[in-house]
Design a protein around this motif. Structure first.
Motif, PDB file in Angstrom:
ATOM      1  N   ASP A   1     -18.703   6.165  12.957  1.00  0.00           N
ATOM      2  CA  ASP A   1     -19.891   6.303  12.118  1.00  0.00           C
ATOM      3  C   ASP A   1     -19.858   5.396  10.890  1.00  0.00           C
ATOM      4  N   PHE A   2     -18.656   5.118  10.352  1.00  0.00           N
ATOM      5  CA  PHE A   2     -18.598   4.296   9.143  1.00  0.00           C
ATOM      6  C   PHE A   2     -18.635   2.796   9.447  1.00  0.00           C
ATOM      7  N   ASP A   3     -18.491   2.442  10.736  1.00  0.00           N
ATOM      8  CA  ASP A   3     -18.504   1.023  11.116  1.00  0.00           C
ATOM      9  C   ASP A   3     -18.975   0.887  12.560  1.00  0.00           C
TER      10      ASP A   3
ATOM     11  N   VAL B   1       0.849  -1.193   0.000  1.00  0.00           N
ATOM     12  CA  VAL B   1       0.000   0.000   0.000  1.00  0.00           C
ATOM     13  C   VAL B   1       0.885   1.242   0.000  1.00  0.00           C
ATOM     14  N   ASP B   2       0.834   1.996  -1.086  1.00  0.00           N
ATOM     15  CA  ASP B   2       1.551   3.269  -1.163  1.00  0.00           C
ATOM     16  C   ASP B   2       0.593   4.440  -1.025  1.00  0.00           C
ATOM     17  N   ASP B   3      -0.658   4.208  -1.389  1.00  0.00           N
ATOM     18  CA  ASP B   3      -1.672   5.252  -1.422  1.00  0.00           C
ATOM     19  C   ASP B   3      -3.023   4.538  -1.436  1.00  0.00           C
ATOM     20  N   ASN B   4      -4.004   5.057  -0.723  1.00  0.00           N
ATOM     21  CA  ASN B   4      -5.314   4.407  -0.673  1.00  0.00           C
ATOM     22  C   ASN B   4      -5.931   4.237  -2.058  1.00  0.00           C
TER      23      ASN B   4
ATOM     24  N   TRP C   1     -11.505   6.620   5.606  1.00  0.00           N
ATOM     25  CA  TRP C   1     -12.454   6.952   4.543  1.00  0.00           C
ATOM     26  C   TRP C   1     -12.506   5.873   3.468  1.00  0.00           C
ATOM     27  N   MET C   2     -11.368   5.220   3.198  1.00  0.00           N
ATOM     28  CA  MET C   2     -11.366   4.133   2.224  1.00  0.00           C
ATOM     29  C   MET C   2     -12.057   2.895   2.795  1.00  0.00           C
ATOM     30  N   VAL C   3     -11.846   2.644   4.068  1.00  0.00           N
ATOM     31  CA  VAL C   3     -12.550   1.538   4.721  1.00  0.00           C
ATOM     32  C   VAL C   3     -14.061   1.785   4.689  1.00  0.00           C
ATOM     33  N   SER C   4     -14.462   3.018   4.908  1.00  0.00           N
ATOM     34  CA  SER C   4     -15.885   3.370   4.825  1.00  0.00           C
ATOM     35  C   SER C   4     -16.453   3.016   3.461  1.00  0.00           C
ATOM     36  N   ARG C   5     -15.719   3.335   2.424  1.00  0.00           N
ATOM     37  CA  ARG C   5     -16.162   3.034   1.056  1.00  0.00           C
ATOM     38  C   ARG C   5     -16.296   1.527   0.841  1.00  0.00           C
TER      39      ARG C   5
ATOM     40  N   LEU D   1      -5.870  14.225  11.635  1.00  0.00           N
ATOM     41  CA  LEU D   1      -5.777  13.038  12.479  1.00  0.00           C
ATOM     42  C   LEU D   1      -6.533  11.917  11.784  1.00  0.00           C
ATOM     43  N   TRP D   2      -5.927  10.717  11.717  1.00  0.00           N
ATOM     44  CA  TRP D   2      -6.535   9.615  10.984  1.00  0.00           C
ATOM     45  C   TRP D   2      -6.141   8.288  11.619  1.00  0.00           C
ATOM     46  N   ASN D   3      -6.852   7.239  11.192  1.00  0.00           N
ATOM     47  CA  ASN D   3      -6.497   5.874  11.569  1.00  0.00           C
ATOM     48  C   ASN D   3      -6.460   5.001  10.327  1.00  0.00           C
ATOM     49  N   ASP D   4      -5.523   4.071  10.307  1.00  0.00           N
ATOM     50  CA  ASP D   4      -5.535   2.987   9.324  1.00  0.00           C
ATOM     51  C   ASP D   4      -6.078   1.749  10.024  1.00  0.00           C
ATOM     52  N   ASN D   5      -6.848   0.951   9.284  1.00  0.00           N
ATOM     53  CA  ASN D   5      -7.616  -0.118   9.902  1.00  0.00           C
ATOM     54  C   ASN D   5      -7.437  -1.452   9.193  1.00  0.00           C
ATOM     55  N   PHE D   6      -7.417  -2.532   9.980  1.00  0.00           N
ATOM     56  CA  PHE D   6      -7.504  -3.873   9.427  1.00  0.00           C
ATOM     57  C   PHE D   6      -8.876  -4.083   8.797  1.00  0.00           C
TER      58      PHE D   6
END
Length: 404
Positions: free
Chosen positions: A166-168, A103-106, A133-137, A305-310
């Protein structure tokens, strides 16, 4: 005319190839009418009305392997290039992990796998770490598998603020891996005056030596914050357009040299860029590897501020194996070991106390364990509806193509 080689950044390469295959002129693309400039956004923001794919049968009981796609510099590595916590996981569970910095970019990652996801096919990964936001999608389109929390008892250690998003809701489909800030970095030897604000990036002496992220929400988020917009609150296209105009100006004037995903680190290391919009943990690691050459700051007017998610992709046959992996990394001692290397925000309660035994200095680092003052100056880019996402991505990616 001799053709030029494609740029090194994966997202830019992909956009250009899409544009070439569509046989569109550069003028049309920059005007926003070309399919190449917006292919990723249009595919991402479709209605999602098609039937959602079905999850693959789980073969974890007989196939004790996990294929994990993640970002660069995002797990502990020893001097031999091995991953100590993954080796310990295999010894503890018997499950081997094929770990790939894929992963270099969402957007570029999603662009490679979206067609397979839509068909419910195996994308070659059982675990992927992507941004909120990508996980939300992906959840919205039905491209992820529901997690069985009974297999993840250590999920009780998830910080309360991240347990219900909100997305999960209830974290049915995703679990945080690491979080962080987007802020500013500079080469302390070549630019000793340092940076305090995004506006400082536009100093004449930095012309042609500035880098920014191809992650729209971080680059545009910092510019919008610099212009006085609360990106977590209520704002509309007018505020975004003002920031896009500033971004476009700095690109066209040659102030901004590079727009990249995770590969921006190489530009800092080889001094192609002297100042950049960056992700917090990367700078700590670059300093550890190359000497204390770079400064980092969350801008005076705020950082993102962000999170990356499994997530487990819909076509993966290894969901239960991944649930064991998540459970392992939610042990506070293991989470602290990872945080001591990656220097991002750990989502695991108890990790700060465990860090005291590893490195008390890191336990007090607000970029790993943020205090209230640090969090008060960090903003989450508000959620976008489908129309906004399509419109804003289209404008941003048109500038990426123009910069290429």
């Amino acid at each position: 005319m001799k053709s030029r080689p494609l740029p090194a950044d994966p997202l830019i390469r992909q956009l250009i190839r899409q544009a070439q295959s569509a046989q569109l002129g550069r003028r049309t693309l920059l005007a926003g009418a070309g399919a190449g400039a917006t292919a990723l956004a249009l595919a991402a923001c479709s209605s999602g009305a098609a039937a959602k794919p079905t999850a693959a049968a789980d073969t974890s009981a007989t196939d004790k392997t996990i294929r994990w796609d993640n970002w660069a510099l995002y797990i502990d590595v020893d001097d031999a290039g091995k991953y100590p916590t993954l080796d310990a996981f295999k010894a503890q569970t018997g499950i081997s992990v094929k770990y790939t910095e894929a992963v270099d970019d969402n957007n570029s990652y999603y662009g490679k796998v979206k067609d397979q996801l839509a068909l419910g096919q195996d994308i070659g990964a059982d675990a992927v770490c992507l941004t909120d936001w990508m996980v939300s999608r992906m959840i919205r389109f039905g491209y992820t598998q529901e997690l069985d929390h009974a297999n993840i008892p250590n999920l009780a250690n998830l910080l309360p603020s991240l347990q219900d998003v909100d997305f999960d809701p209830g974290r049915a489909m995703s679990v945080p891996w690491q979080g962080g800030f987007a802020g500013l970095a500079w080469n302390k030897e070549k630019y000793p005056q340092g940076l305090k604000s995004v506006e400082d990036l536009w100093a004449p002496e930095l012309k042609g030596r500035v880098g920014v992220l191809s992650e729209m929400r971080d680059t545009m988020g910092l510019i919008m914050l610099d212009q006085g917009v609360d990106i977590s609150g209520t704002w509309d296209e007018e505020e975004f357009t003002a920031a896009i105009d500033e971004f476009k100006k700095q690109v066209s004037d040659g102030q901004i040299r590079n727009i990249k995903g995770n590969s921006y680190k190489e530009d800092l290391a080889n001094e192609d860029t002297l100042a950049a919009i960056v992700w917090s943990g990367d700078i700590v690691q670059l300093n550890a590897e190359n000497g204390d050459k770079w400064g980092f700051v969350v801008p005076e007017k705020g950082g993102t501020l962000w999170n990356d998610n499994f997530v487990v992709p819909i076509g993966s046959p290894g969901k239960k194996n991944v649930e064991e992996l998540i459970n392992y990394y939610y042990d506070p001692a293991v989470a602290a070991e990872v945080a001591a290397y990656v220097n991002y925000i750990t989502p695991v309660a108890g990790a700060k106390e465990a860090m005291m035994a590893i490195d008390p200095t890191l336990a007090e680092d607000p970029l790993i364990f943020p205090d209230d003052a640090t969090l008060a100056n960090a903003y989450v880019f508000r959620g976008l509806d489908g129309t906004e996402e399509q419109t804003f991505n289209k404008q941003f990616q048109a500038i990426l193509l123009g910069a290429a």
